[in-house]
Motif scaffolding. Structure first.
Motif, PDB file in Angstrom:
ATOM      1  N   LYS A 115      51.556  61.802  11.778  1.00 32.92           N
ATOM      2  CA  LYS A 115      51.187  60.981  12.936  1.00 32.92           C
ATOM      3  C   LYS A 115      52.423  60.538  13.708  1.00 32.92           C
ATOM      4  CE  LYS A 115      48.443  56.867  14.093  1.00 32.92           C
ATOM      5  NZ  LYS A 115      47.625  55.753  13.537  1.00 32.92           N
ATOM      6  N   LYS A 116      53.492  60.231  12.994  1.00 38.67           N
ATOM      7  CA  LYS A 116      54.725  59.795  13.638  1.00 38.67           C
ATOM      8  C   LYS A 116      55.618  60.963  14.058  1.00 38.67           C
ATOM      9  CE  LYS A 116      55.475  55.153  11.785  1.00 38.67           C
ATOM     10  NZ  LYS A 116      55.880  54.544  13.052  1.00 38.67           N
ATOM     11  N   GLN A 117      55.187  62.184  13.714  1.00 33.75           N
ATOM     12  CA  GLN A 117      56.004  63.373  13.948  1.00 33.75           C
ATOM     13  C   GLN A 117      57.387  63.204  13.314  1.00 33.75           C
ATOM     14  OE1 GLN A 117      55.713  63.785  18.303  1.00 33.75           O
ATOM     15  NE2 GLN A 117      54.147  65.349  18.006  1.00 33.75           N
ATOM     16  N   ALA A 118      57.367  62.668  12.084  1.00 28.12           N
ATOM     17  CA  ALA A 118      58.592  62.372  11.346  1.00 28.12           C
ATOM     18  C   ALA A 118      58.715  63.298  10.141  1.00 28.12           C
ATOM     19  CB  ALA A 118      58.600  60.915  10.892  1.00 28.12           C
ATOM     20  N   THR A 119      59.915  63.357   9.589  1.00 28.66           N
ATOM     21  CA  THR A 119      60.182  64.197   8.425  1.00 28.66           C
ATOM     22  C   THR A 119      60.859  63.372   7.336  1.00 28.66           C
ATOM     23  OG1 THR A 119      62.281  64.887   9.434  1.00 28.66           O
ATOM     24  CG2 THR A 119      60.374  66.345   9.751  1.00 28.66           C
ATOM     25  N   VAL A 120      60.816  63.895   6.109  1.00 27.89           N
ATOM     26  CA  VAL A 120      61.409  63.169   4.986  1.00 27.89           C
ATOM     27  C   VAL A 120      62.195  64.132   4.103  1.00 27.89           C
ATOM     28  CG1 VAL A 120      59.383  63.439   3.471  1.00 27.89           C
ATOM     29  CG2 VAL A 120      60.945  61.506   3.122  1.00 27.89           C
ATOM     30  N   ALA A 121      63.282  63.610   3.520  1.00 26.81           N
ATOM     31  CA  ALA A 121      64.077  64.340   2.537  1.00 26.81           C
ATOM     32  C   ALA A 121      64.249  63.460   1.312  1.00 26.81           C
ATOM     33  CB  ALA A 121      65.438  64.712   3.123  1.00 26.81           C
ATOM     34  N   VAL A 179      71.639  54.272  -4.834  1.00 24.19           N
ATOM     35  CA  VAL A 179      70.455  54.929  -4.274  1.00 24.19           C
ATOM     36  C   VAL A 179      70.434  54.828  -2.749  1.00 24.19           C
ATOM     37  CG1 VAL A 179      69.035  54.747  -6.336  1.00 24.19           C
ATOM     38  CG2 VAL A 179      69.016  52.872  -4.681  1.00 24.19           C
ATOM     39  N   ARG A 180      71.013  53.780  -2.203  1.00 23.95           N
ATOM     40  CA  ARG A 180      71.099  53.702  -0.739  1.00 23.95           C
ATOM     41  C   ARG A 180      71.911  54.867  -0.197  1.00 23.95           C
ATOM     42  NH1 ARG A 180      74.222  52.316   3.372  1.00 23.95           N
ATOM     43  NH2 ARG A 180      76.041  51.940   2.057  1.00 23.95           N
ATOM     44  N   GLN A 181      73.055  55.127  -0.837  1.00 26.52           N
ATOM     45  CA  GLN A 181      73.886  56.249  -0.398  1.00 26.52           C
ATOM     46  C   GLN A 181      73.216  57.595  -0.688  1.00 26.52           C
ATOM     47  OE1 GLN A 181      78.027  56.132  -1.469  1.00 26.52           O
ATOM     48  NE2 GLN A 181      78.264  53.980  -0.898  1.00 26.52           N
ATOM     49  N   MET A 182      72.461  57.665  -1.773  1.00 22.54           N
ATOM     50  CA  MET A 182      71.722  58.895  -2.069  1.00 22.54           C
ATOM     51  C   MET A 182      70.692  59.188  -0.968  1.00 22.54           C
ATOM     52  SD  MET A 182      71.045  58.437  -6.173  1.00 22.54           S
ATOM     53  CE  MET A 182      69.883  59.812  -6.267  1.00 22.54           C
ATOM     54  N   ALA A 183      69.956  58.153  -0.549  1.00 21.48           N
ATOM     55  CA  ALA A 183      68.949  58.332   0.502  1.00 21.48           C
ATOM     56  C   ALA A 183      69.597  58.732   1.818  1.00 21.48           C
ATOM     57  CB  ALA A 183      68.142  57.049   0.674  1.00 21.48           C
ATOM     58  N   GLY A 191      68.759  66.655   7.784  1.00 20.59           N
ATOM     59  CA  GLY A 191      68.475  66.335   9.174  1.00 20.59           C
ATOM     60  C   GLY A 191      67.096  65.730   9.336  1.00 20.59           C
ATOM     61  N   ALA A 192      66.682  64.935   8.339  1.00 19.29           N
ATOM     62  CA  ALA A 192      65.340  64.356   8.338  1.00 19.29           C
ATOM     63  C   ALA A 192      65.315  62.987   9.002  1.00 19.29           C
ATOM     64  CB  ALA A 192      64.837  64.229   6.896  1.00 19.29           C
ATOM     65  N   THR A 193      64.124  62.548   9.363  1.00 22.99           N
ATOM     66  CA  THR A 193      63.957  61.206   9.918  1.00 22.99           C
ATOM     67  C   THR A 193      64.221  60.152   8.851  1.00 22.99           C
ATOM     68  OG1 THR A 193      62.148  62.152  11.246  1.00 22.99           O
ATOM     69  CG2 THR A 193      62.444  59.752  11.304  1.00 22.99           C
ATOM     70  N   ALA A 221      66.345  55.372   3.635  1.00 23.25           N
ATOM     71  CA  ALA A 221      67.224  55.503   4.799  1.00 23.25           C
ATOM     72  C   ALA A 221      66.412  55.928   6.015  1.00 23.25           C
ATOM     73  CB  ALA A 221      68.334  56.522   4.523  1.00 23.25           C
ATOM     74  N   ALA A 222      66.665  55.270   7.119  1.00 19.71           N
ATOM     75  CA  ALA A 222      66.026  55.566   8.396  1.00 19.71           C
ATOM     76  C   ALA A 222      67.108  55.536   9.463  1.00 19.71           C
ATOM     77  CB  ALA A 222      64.935  54.532   8.691  1.00 19.71           C
ATOM     78  N   PRO A 223      66.807  55.974  10.662  1.00 16.76           N
ATOM     79  CA  PRO A 223      67.821  55.904  11.721  1.00 16.76           C
ATOM     80  C   PRO A 223      68.342  54.485  11.905  1.00 16.76           C
ATOM     81  CG  PRO A 223      65.984  57.272  12.437  1.00 16.76           C
ATOM     82  CD  PRO A 223      65.570  56.648  11.141  1.00 16.76           C
ATOM     83  N   GLY A 224      69.626  54.286  11.666  1.00 19.15           N
ATOM     84  CA  GLY A 224      70.256  52.998  11.916  1.00 19.15           C
ATOM     85  C   GLY A 224      70.182  51.987  10.799  1.00 19.15           C
ATOM     86  N   ARG A 225      69.507  52.297   9.696  1.00 18.97           N
ATOM     87  CA  ARG A 225      69.438  51.317   8.612  1.00 18.97           C
ATOM     88  C   ARG A 225      69.104  52.008   7.293  1.00 18.97           C
ATOM     89  NH1 ARG A 225      64.302  49.224   7.234  1.00 18.97           N
ATOM     90  NH2 ARG A 225      62.619  50.306   8.309  1.00 18.97           N
TER      91      ARG A 225
END
Length: 263
Positions: A115-121, A179-183, A191-193, A221-225
């Motif tokens: 729905k968000k046209q997002a991706t995950v890694a 884990v923050r750095q892993m994400a 190159g995921a969202t 992890a998300a863009p900017g945070r």
């Protein structure tokens, strides 16, 4: 047989029953985050509020299904009563309810990503690829699932994900900053969202006073945070811990996708 039942048998039964005809309806809600006993306590009073509806719980570990059974002579009234009961359950359970149709969490998360046209890694350590396995059970997951790295060793975390060696040396693999750095690393590599990571102590041994068996750190992890979160589950069995670790990680992703704050 199906056509005979629908075209011949059922119409005759309905005619024979006449005014005695009764309707039966069931609604399934999928929940995560409370034990079976805690869920039952939250929903105490439902059958008093809705005398025509019976409550049932079914454990599908790590999720719990809340089942609402209704029967009566007025089909429309049953549907209205069930809809009201569902609203009542959601009010009592809050964001613990992740599906009103009984869907598993990986389907819900996949729908939200699409729905968000997002991706995950993913960067999985203690869960050993279990989250990736669940996500890829869903048809069409190639549209939002990009990458999973089972970075079990510290060196893999450094080489593949770019985790700072000093963080591992100071805090270890099971830590919020790790884990923050892993994400972040998984998100960057693919190159995921979004990036999602796990590192924990599944047991039955390997725990310590500071990090007992059942401890898991989950990174997002998300863009900017980005952030890491530590959770503890009181289980001593390895497979049980792996499942609940994976579920907890997916639930964090679900809440982020829905904009739900989780204290």
């Amino acid at each position: 047989m199906r056509r005979m039942l629908s075209d011949i048998v059922l119409p005759q039964l309905i005619e024979l029953m006449g005014d005695k005809r009764r309707f039966y309806r069931v609604r399934n809600l999928s929940t995560f985050g409370l034990t079976e006993s805690q869920t039952y306590e939250r929903l105490a009073g439902l059958e008093e509020a809705f005398p025509q509806i019976s409550l049932g719980l079914q454990v599908r570990f790590p999720a719990i299904q809340v089942k609402l059974y209704a029967n009566g002579s007025n089909d429309q009234q049953l549907n209205d009563d069930l809809a009201a009961a569902v609203r009542w359950v959601i009010e009592k359970m809050g964001n613990k309810v992740f599906s009103q149709q009984g869907d598993p969490l990986e389907i819900v998360v996949g729908h939200l990503l699409r729905k968000k046209q997002a991706t995950v890694a993913l960067a999985e350590s203690c869960t050993g690829g279990l989250i990736a396995n669940w996500l890829t059970h869903v048809a069409g997951s190639s549209g939002y699932f990009l990458f999973s790295g089972v970075t079990y060793s510290n060196q893999a975390k450094i080489d593949v994900l770019g985790v700072d060696p000093r963080i591992l040396e100071e805090y270890g693999a099971v830590h919020e900053e790790t884990v923050r750095q892993m994400a972040e690393g998984a998100r960057k590599v693919a190159g995921a969202t979004y990036g999602l990571s796990t590192s924990g102590i599944a047991g039955p041994d390997g725990g310590s006073e500071d990090k007992p068996v059942g401890t898991v750190c989950i990174g997002f992890a998300a863009p900017g945070r980005s952030y890491g979160r530590r959770l503890f589950f009181p289980f001593g069995k390895r497979l049980i811990n792996k499942k609940i670790f994976a579920m907890a990680a997916l639930d964090i992703l679900r809440k982020e996708l829905m904009g739900i704050s989780d204290p």
